[in-house]
Design a protein around this motif. Structure first.
Motif, PDB file in Angstrom:
ATOM      1  N   UNK A  49      -8.731  92.196  -8.724  1.00 33.10           N
ATOM      2  CA  UNK A  49      -9.245  93.352  -7.997  1.00 33.10           C
ATOM      3  C   UNK A  49      -8.214  93.968  -7.067  1.00 33.10           C
ATOM      4  N   UNK A  50      -7.064  93.347  -6.916  1.00 30.33           N
ATOM      5  CA  UNK A  50      -6.087  93.813  -5.933  1.00 30.33           C
ATOM      6  C   UNK A  50      -5.606  95.238  -6.212  1.00 30.33           C
ATOM      7  N   UNK A  51      -5.473  95.614  -7.457  1.00 38.28           N
ATOM      8  CA  UNK A  51      -5.031  96.975  -7.778  1.00 38.28           C
ATOM      9  C   UNK A  51      -6.012  98.025  -7.308  1.00 38.28           C
ATOM     10  N   UNK A  52      -7.299  97.803  -7.575  1.00 38.90           N
ATOM     11  CA  UNK A  52      -8.288  98.799  -7.168  1.00 38.90           C
ATOM     12  C   UNK A  52      -8.457  98.815  -5.649  1.00 38.90           C
ATOM     13  N   UNK A  53      -8.320  97.668  -5.009  1.00 38.99           N
ATOM     14  CA  UNK A  53      -8.404  97.628  -3.546  1.00 38.99           C
ATOM     15  C   UNK A  53      -7.212  98.347  -2.928  1.00 38.99           C
ATOM     16  N   UNK A  54      -6.058  98.184  -3.563  1.00 35.95           N
ATOM     17  CA  UNK A  54      -4.878  98.905  -3.089  1.00 35.95           C
ATOM     18  C   UNK A  54      -5.088 100.407  -3.173  1.00 35.95           C
ATOM     19  N   UNK A  55      -5.723 100.845  -4.246  1.00 36.14           N
ATOM     20  CA  UNK A  55      -6.019 102.278  -4.395  1.00 36.14           C
ATOM     21  C   UNK A  55      -7.037 102.726  -3.360  1.00 36.14           C
ATOM     22  N   UNK A  56      -8.041 101.892  -3.098  1.00 34.43           N
ATOM     23  CA  UNK A  56      -9.032 102.239  -2.078  1.00 34.43           C
ATOM     24  C   UNK A  56      -8.374 102.374  -0.712  1.00 34.43           C
ATOM     25  N   UNK A  57      -7.479 101.455  -0.392  1.00 33.54           N
ATOM     26  CA  UNK A  57      -6.773 101.516   0.884  1.00 33.54           C
ATOM     27  C   UNK A  57      -5.899 102.762   0.944  1.00 33.54           C
ATOM     28  N   UNK A  58      -5.245 103.065  -0.156  1.00 25.92           N
ATOM     29  CA  UNK A  58      -4.393 104.246  -0.209  1.00 25.92           C
ATOM     30  C   UNK A  58      -5.238 105.508  -0.009  1.00 25.92           C
ATOM     31  N   UNK A  59      -6.396 105.564  -0.657  1.00 28.29           N
ATOM     32  CA  UNK A  59      -7.285 106.719  -0.503  1.00 28.29           C
ATOM     33  C   UNK A  59      -7.774 106.837   0.942  1.00 28.29           C
TER      34      UNK A  59
END
Length: 128
Positions: free
Chosen positions: A51-61
């Motif tokens: 899940x780290x990739x999608x969480x990274x995107x959420x943080x970036x957003x």
């Protein structure tokens, strides 16, 4: 006999009130963002590697959203200090141009991140 002024002037008391209001709203938003960032951090600590990739995107957003709100507060502060309507229009025009450029860059970045995440998840799925 006085001649009427054609320029629009904002009373100093009104400017001070507007500036204080913007500052108070900014402080409230900063407090909210701090709490949100901490919550996102806790969620990230509780997730697994897939899940780290999608969480990274959420943080970036979330970071991008914070940047946009920050830019809006900066615009508000500039507007309350503007000397006339023309300056307000120029400030708003400059703001909109900068925001559109930023949105384009951010969309490209998020798209690239999504593609990387999809590739990583696909590779992890075939490694199992």
């Amino acid at each position: 006999m006085t001649t009427p002024k054609s320029d629009f002037e904002i009373p100093e008391q009104m400017r001070e009130f507007a500036e204080k209001s913007v500052d108070q709203a900014r402080k409230a938003f900063d407090t909210f963002m701090d709490a949100t960032q901490k919550a996102v951090g806790r969620v990230e600590e509780q997730t697994n590697a897939a899940q780290s990739g999608s969480l990274g995107m959420n943080k970036k957003a979330l970071d991008y959203a914070e940047e946009h709100v920050d830019a809006a507060f900066q615009l508000a502060q500039k507007i309350v200090r503007a000397n006339d309507v023309q300056e307000i229009f120029q400030l708003q025009s400059d703001y909109l141009k900068a925001q559109m450029e930023a949105l384009g860059e951010q969309a490209r970045d998020l798209s690239e991140s999504a593609a990387r995440t999809a590739g990583d998840v696909g590779r992890k799925g075939t490694d199992s």
